[in-house]
Design an enzyme around this catalytic site. Sequence first.
Site, short mmCIF file in Angstrom:
data_model
loop_
_atom_site.label_atom_id
_atom_site.label_comp_id
_atom_site.label_asym_id
_atom_site.label_seq_id
_atom_site.Cartn_x
_atom_site.Cartn_y
_atom_site.Cartn_z
N CYS A 284 0.81 -1.21 0.00
CA CYS A 284 0.00 0.00 0.00
C CYS A 284 0.84 1.26 0.00
O CYS A 284 2.04 1.24 0.26
CB CYS A 284 -0.89 0.04 1.25
SG CYS A 284 -1.97 -1.36 1.46
N ASP B 145 17.37 -5.40 -11.47
CA ASP B 145 17.38 -5.05 -10.05
C ASP B 145 17.20 -6.26 -9.15
O ASP B 145 17.70 -6.29 -8.03
CB ASP B 145 16.31 -4.00 -9.75
CG ASP B 145 14.90 -4.48 -10.06
OD1 ASP B 145 14.76 -5.57 -10.62
OD2 ASP B 145 13.94 -3.74 -9.76
N CYS C 207 15.97 -4.13 7.60
CA CYS C 207 15.42 -5.48 7.56
C CYS C 207 15.90 -6.14 6.28
O CYS C 207 15.61 -5.67 5.17
CB CYS C 207 13.90 -5.44 7.60
SG CYS C 207 13.14 -7.08 7.47
#
Length: 526
Positions: free
Chosen positions: A37, A418, A512
């Site tokens: 989102c 990527d 993370c």
Amino acid sequence: MGKNDNDNKQQSVTRSVSAVSTERAEREERTGLTHECGVFAAIACGDWPTQIDIAHVICLGLVALQHRGQESAGIATSEGNCSPNFNVHKGMGMISSLFTDANIKNLKGNLGIGHTRYSTSGASEVVNCQPLIYKTAHGPMGVAHNGELVNSDSLRKEVLGRGVGLVTDTDSELIAQSLCRPPEKEDGREEVPELNGPDWPARIRRFMKLAPLSYSLVIMIKDKIYAVRDVYGNRPLCLGKIVPLNVGNLKVEEAKAEGWVVSSESCGFLSIGARYVREVEPGEIIELTRHGHRTVDVLKGPKSMAFCIFEYVYFARGDSIFERQMVYSMRMQSGRQLAREAPCKADIVSSVPESGTAAAHGYAKESGLEFVEVLCKNRYVGRTFIQPSTRLRQLGVAKKFGALSENLVGKRLVLIDDSIVRGNTIGPIIKLLRDAGASEVHVRVASPPLCYPCNMGINIPTHEELIANKLNPEELAKQVGADSLEYLSVEGLIKAVKHNRQPMDASKKGYCTACLTGEYPTQLSW
């Protein structure tokens, strides 16, 4: 307790669920990675009613965040203290199809929040569209959420155990239900009386203690907006200032504030006449009113934050700013680092457009090779996923690109991507380049191998679907038809991210890397 506001006059659906599911399948087929989102909020300063078209500002802000979610979108606005309801328009589909001049005009208000969604928690259905709007005992409340609660199962059991029914199957509703409750005393046995109306910061603190991650939130009540980021800083959130049109090159802190905005990314600020101010810090609660903004609290979290490193690699737009560095410059630096770690004897460097382009420029500069465009993207090709067989799907992927054969014939090419997730798309691209005349194709990937799923707001395929768990680089190169294939190391990626960053609080720096290393920032059950 909250009651879901299902006023059909305030909601609309302009596209069918099946059409949106079609778009979702296409994106998964193409990349294997999807974000959940994007959130956006805006509030006008000074006298109300404002001359700023708040709904239009939010709509343009969501357009800039469209890459973060394409299933559904919504905007809710408030006219202030005197308004008993919010003005809401939301539904399935892209922002350009949902919001017209007519329904934007109906979204009158001096403040508002918006959301664009890709579901990782909850089905792709109208009922799950955000912002979620609730009628509380103290008036309406709206919530827009980016992320995924890692302990949603236990929170859902707690809510249902109180006899509260849930209207949606999203974890975002659990946030709203938690905010509808008064805060509790330290022992959790008794609710604290709110004698002067609801203590929203205390309610937000209570929720944050219940749910360590992952979320960035914008919460709207009648005349205020709260911007909230979890204590790990896992999902991005930043603050911007709406400035006068004639401000020129005046420093942002010196410019008059006509309003304030909050967004998952800063990429849309300039297009709405806003300037980037700073990031919302991990654990921070910011209150925005017509008089300005203030930090009402910063909850203590772990020693090191856990900002999702794939925001840098893939999800964020190149012109967004994280840790006071532009994402594009970090991606260039990852290409430079990749050239140091995985050099190659070649004639030219190019990219799989458009996500690998910045890294390809960095690789070219570091290696001294020329950057040359070799692929031309066809933006109007039909959807690949509707083809009935794997072979036709893969051919369809190749047909998304044309090869610039004059730049390729007889050349040894380093092709930068990527990331590689399932490994379905790179093979057809390599074949296309060989057919166009490339003598060699060497693949270099500007991120480490993806080996683990994510449960914090990124829809990464299962462990079994991730190609890096099946094939090592040499085996994968052979399967996709490359002369060689190498990834950037985890250490190299972190080094590239750190190269130009300037975190507001250096003591909380950290990332993370769970999808790369399997080291999750919390030991909560998944």
